[in-house]
Design a protein around this motif. Structure first.
Motif, PDB file in Angstrom:
ATOM      1  N   ALA A 164       9.937  10.534  30.544  1.00  0.00           N
ATOM      2  CA  ALA A 164      11.267  10.961  30.071  1.00  0.00           C
ATOM      3  C   ALA A 164      11.405  12.472  30.186  1.00  0.00           C
ATOM      4  O   ALA A 164      12.469  12.978  30.567  1.00  0.00           O
ATOM      5  N   THR A 165      10.348  13.196  29.865  1.00  0.00           N
ATOM      6  CA  THR A 165      10.374  14.657  29.975  1.00  0.00           C
ATOM      7  C   THR A 165      10.543  15.076  31.429  1.00  0.00           C
ATOM      8  O   THR A 165      11.330  15.976  31.734  1.00  0.00           O
ATOM      9  N   ARG A 191      11.974  13.440  33.730  1.00  0.00           N
ATOM     10  CA  ARG A 191      13.353  13.130  34.116  1.00  0.00           C
ATOM     11  C   ARG A 191      14.366  14.047  33.426  1.00  0.00           C
ATOM     12  O   ARG A 191      15.533  14.022  33.760  1.00  0.00           O
ATOM     13  N   ASN A 230      15.195  13.879  30.173  1.00  0.00           N
ATOM     14  CA  ASN A 230      15.949  13.206  29.117  1.00  0.00           C
ATOM     15  C   ASN A 230      15.064  12.874  27.929  1.00  0.00           C
ATOM     16  O   ASN A 230      15.190  11.816  27.316  1.00  0.00           O
ATOM     17  N   ARG A 231      14.190  13.792  27.607  1.00  0.00           N
ATOM     18  CA  ARG A 231      13.320  13.601  26.455  1.00  0.00           C
ATOM     19  C   ARG A 231      14.179  13.579  25.180  1.00  0.00           C
ATOM     20  O   ARG A 231      15.037  14.400  24.986  1.00  0.00           O
ATOM     21  N   GLN A 232      13.896  12.586  24.357  1.00  0.00           N
ATOM     22  CA  GLN A 232      14.632  12.479  23.104  1.00  0.00           C
ATOM     23  C   GLN A 232      13.781  13.055  21.985  1.00  0.00           C
ATOM     24  O   GLN A 232      12.595  12.764  21.888  1.00  0.00           O
TER      25      GLN A 232
END
Length: 86
Positions: free
Chosen positions: A78-79, A81, A83-85
């Motif tokens: 995700a990081t 990409r 888009n880390r939440q």
């Protein structure tokens, strides 16, 4: 998300290898080869480090991500990409 901070570069490379395979194949990765018989192998100290943190299980041939390790791998992807939440 499981914390990867403080891991050695060699230990992080195991996650980078898995992330590469997941991103390139589009399939979830739950394990990677520890030793392929062709001279490629994960660093032994890195394997012990990751086992000590509870992120993997390893048997000499294969590295299997624990639930915590899978969570860390998905967080890393995700990081990458962006888009880390939090």
């Amino acid at each position: 998300m499981a914390d990867l901070s403080g891991l050695s570069d060699e230990a992080l490379a195991v996650f980078a290898f898995a992330a590469y395979h997941q991103l390139s194949s589009g399939q979830p990765v739950r394990s990677v080869v520890q030793r392929d018989g062709a001279g490629h192998k994960a660093n032994d100290k890195a394997v012990e480090e990751l086992k000590g943190r509870g992120l993997i299980e390893a048997d000499g041939a294969e590295i299997r991500f624990t639930a915590q390790g899978e969570e860390a791998l998905q967080g890393l992807i995700a990081t990458i990409r962006g888009n880390r939440q939090a």
